[in-house]
Design an enzyme around this catalytic site. Structure first.
Site, PDB file in Angstrom:
ATOM      1  N   PRO A  10      32.124  36.503  36.033  1.00  0.00           N
ATOM      2  CA  PRO A  10      32.526  35.984  34.736  1.00  0.00           C
ATOM      3  C   PRO A  10      33.761  35.092  34.791  1.00  0.00           C
ATOM      4  O   PRO A  10      34.704  35.354  35.541  1.00  0.00           O
ATOM      5  CB  PRO A  10      32.806  37.241  33.903  1.00  0.00           C
ATOM      6  CG  PRO A  10      33.054  38.318  34.893  1.00  0.00           C
ATOM      7  CD  PRO A  10      32.227  37.971  36.094  1.00  0.00           C
ATOM      8  N   ASN A  11      33.686  34.055  33.983  1.00  0.00           N
ATOM      9  CA  ASN A  11      34.761  33.089  33.751  1.00  0.00           C
ATOM     10  C   ASN A  11      35.023  32.139  34.909  1.00  0.00           C
ATOM     11  O   ASN A  11      35.827  31.220  34.777  1.00  0.00           O
ATOM     12  CB  ASN A  11      36.063  33.799  33.348  1.00  0.00           C
ATOM     13  CG  ASN A  11      35.883  34.611  32.094  1.00  0.00           C
ATOM     14  OD1 ASN A  11      35.372  34.114  31.108  1.00  0.00           O
ATOM     15  ND2 ASN A  11      36.259  35.874  32.138  1.00  0.00           N
ATOM     16  N   ARG A  18      40.814  26.917  33.481  1.00  0.00           N
ATOM     17  CA  ARG A  18      41.252  28.250  33.075  1.00  0.00           C
ATOM     18  C   ARG A  18      42.479  28.666  33.885  1.00  0.00           C
ATOM     19  O   ARG A  18      42.406  28.788  35.104  1.00  0.00           O
ATOM     20  CB  ARG A  18      40.127  29.254  33.307  1.00  0.00           C
ATOM     21  CG  ARG A  18      40.534  30.681  33.057  1.00  0.00           C
ATOM     22  CD  ARG A  18      39.410  31.645  33.435  1.00  0.00           C
ATOM     23  NE  ARG A  18      39.866  32.995  33.272  1.00  0.00           N
ATOM     24  CZ  ARG A  18      39.714  33.941  34.189  1.00  0.00           C
ATOM     25  NH1 ARG A  18      39.105  33.677  35.330  1.00  0.00           N
ATOM     26  NH2 ARG A  18      40.165  35.160  33.976  1.00  0.00           N
ATOM     27  N   TYR A  23      44.785  30.226  38.979  1.00  0.00           N
ATOM     28  CA  TYR A  23      43.562  29.971  39.724  1.00  0.00           C
ATOM     29  C   TYR A  23      43.471  28.570  40.319  1.00  0.00           C
ATOM     30  O   TYR A  23      42.510  28.260  41.019  1.00  0.00           O
ATOM     31  CB  TYR A  23      42.339  30.215  38.825  1.00  0.00           C
ATOM     32  CG  TYR A  23      42.297  31.625  38.293  1.00  0.00           C
ATOM     33  CD1 TYR A  23      42.038  32.695  39.150  1.00  0.00           C
ATOM     34  CD2 TYR A  23      42.554  31.904  36.957  1.00  0.00           C
ATOM     35  CE1 TYR A  23      42.012  33.996  38.682  1.00  0.00           C
ATOM     36  CE2 TYR A  23      42.531  33.204  36.482  1.00  0.00           C
ATOM     37  CZ  TYR A  23      42.258  34.250  37.347  1.00  0.00           C
ATOM     38  OH  TYR A  23      42.242  35.536  36.884  1.00  0.00           O
ATOM     39  N   ASN A  74      32.659  37.063  44.391  1.00  0.00           N
ATOM     40  CA  ASN A  74      33.836  37.006  43.543  1.00  0.00           C
ATOM     41  C   ASN A  74      33.360  37.534  42.195  1.00  0.00           C
ATOM     42  O   ASN A  74      32.806  36.792  41.389  1.00  0.00           O
ATOM     43  CB  ASN A  74      34.386  35.588  43.430  1.00  0.00           C
ATOM     44  CG  ASN A  74      35.675  35.539  42.634  1.00  0.00           C
ATOM     45  OD1 ASN A  74      35.987  36.459  41.886  1.00  0.00           O
ATOM     46  ND2 ASN A  74      36.418  34.459  42.786  1.00  0.00           N
ATOM     47  N   ALA A  77      36.617  39.853  36.839  1.00  0.00           N
ATOM     48  CA  ALA A  77      37.109  41.086  36.222  1.00  0.00           C
ATOM     49  C   ALA A  77      36.170  42.273  36.433  1.00  0.00           C
ATOM     50  O   ALA A  77      36.607  43.421  36.352  1.00  0.00           O
ATOM     51  CB  ALA A  77      37.351  40.861  34.733  1.00  0.00           C
ATOM     52  N   GLU A  98      34.243  41.021  49.417  1.00  0.00           N
ATOM     53  CA  GLU A  98      34.874  40.844  48.111  1.00  0.00           C
ATOM     54  C   GLU A  98      35.869  39.691  48.221  1.00  0.00           C
ATOM     55  O   GLU A  98      36.651  39.631  49.171  1.00  0.00           O
ATOM     56  CB  GLU A  98      35.597  42.127  47.711  1.00  0.00           C
ATOM     57  CG  GLU A  98      36.351  42.035  46.410  1.00  0.00           C
ATOM     58  CD  GLU A  98      37.131  43.302  46.084  1.00  0.00           C
ATOM     59  OE1 GLU A  98      38.139  43.181  45.378  1.00  0.00           O
ATOM     60  OE2 GLU A  98      36.735  44.412  46.526  1.00  0.00           O
ATOM     61  N   HIS A 100      38.669  37.014  46.026  1.00  0.00           N
ATOM     62  CA  HIS A 100      39.450  36.660  44.842  1.00  0.00           C
ATOM     63  C   HIS A 100      40.293  35.439  45.164  1.00  0.00           C
ATOM     64  O   HIS A 100      40.848  35.333  46.268  1.00  0.00           O
ATOM     65  CB  HIS A 100      40.377  37.801  44.419  1.00  0.00           C
ATOM     66  CG  HIS A 100      39.645  39.052  44.102  1.00  0.00           C
ATOM     67  ND1 HIS A 100      38.977  39.237  42.919  1.00  0.00           N
ATOM     68  CD2 HIS A 100      39.455  40.172  44.835  1.00  0.00           C
ATOM     69  CE1 HIS A 100      38.405  40.424  42.932  1.00  0.00           C
ATOM     70  NE2 HIS A 100      38.669  41.001  44.086  1.00  0.00           N
ATOM     71  N   ARG A 107      49.390  41.149  40.979  1.00  0.00           N
ATOM     72  CA  ARG A 107      49.210  40.923  39.545  1.00  0.00           C
ATOM     73  C   ARG A 107      49.276  42.245  38.771  1.00  0.00           C
ATOM     74  O   ARG A 107      49.805  43.229  39.270  1.00  0.00           O
ATOM     75  CB  ARG A 107      47.882  40.186  39.318  1.00  0.00           C
ATOM     76  CG  ARG A 107      47.922  38.792  39.955  1.00  0.00           C
ATOM     77  CD  ARG A 107      46.696  37.989  39.721  1.00  0.00           C
ATOM     78  NE  ARG A 107      46.514  37.747  38.277  1.00  0.00           N
ATOM     79  CZ  ARG A 107      45.378  37.325  37.756  1.00  0.00           C
ATOM     80  NH1 ARG A 107      44.329  37.091  38.531  1.00  0.00           N
ATOM     81  NH2 ARG A 107      45.273  37.129  36.460  1.00  0.00           N
TER      82      ARG A 107
END
Length: 147
Positions: A10-11, A18, A23, A74, A77, A98, A100, A107
């Site tokens: 998502p996103n 964004r 990012y 990726n 969330a 995984e 990111h 964070r």
């Protein structure tokens, strides 16, 4: 010849616009081009997909079984919330990395929890868009070590 699936959650379709302070300004299309160029230089095939829907990501993981040698995920969330994605990775029995863009451990505390990590062979985070080609190389190394 290895075949990899790069799956984005998502996103990530909004990359480049964004939260560029987190990012970066590289778009998902830019990342896909870089990954395809890198895959071609490594002699592997690559498929690239993105969805904002958890079920579609699960379906893609299930469909990867018997088609792809590895998955680079990726999950955005969903990394921090989705037991279902973790279960899909375990069920598909395909090595998964995984990924990111940001260093999730630097964070907010809720981002320190990863359900995906429990099923992944490794994690790459904090290297921005470059993390994708690093993940391709890491997956190829993992697959070669298993051969």
């Amino acid at each position: 010849m290895a075949a990899l699936l790069i799956l984005n959650g998502p996103n990530l379709n909004l990359l480049g616009t964004r939260q560029p302070e987190v990012y970066g300004t590289t778009t998902l299309a830019d990342i896909e081009r870089a990954c395809r160029d890198h895959a071609q230089s490594r002699g592997i095939t690559l498929d690239f997909a993105q969805s904002n829907h958890e079920g579609a990501l699960i379906d893609a993981i299930h469909a990867a079984r018997g088609t792809f040698d590895g998955i680079i995920l990726n999950a955005g969330a969903y990394t921090h919330t989705s037991v279902a994605l973790m279960d899909a990775i375990f069920s598909a029995e395909i090595p998964t990395i995984e990924l990111h863009l940001s260093n999730v451990h630097a964070r907010e505390p809720f981002r320190h929890q990863s359900y995906i990590a429990k099923a992944a062979v490794g994690i790459i985070c904090g290297f921005g868009a470059r993390g994708y080609t690093l993940a391709i190389d890491a997956m190829l190394g993992h697959l070669e070590a298993r051969a």
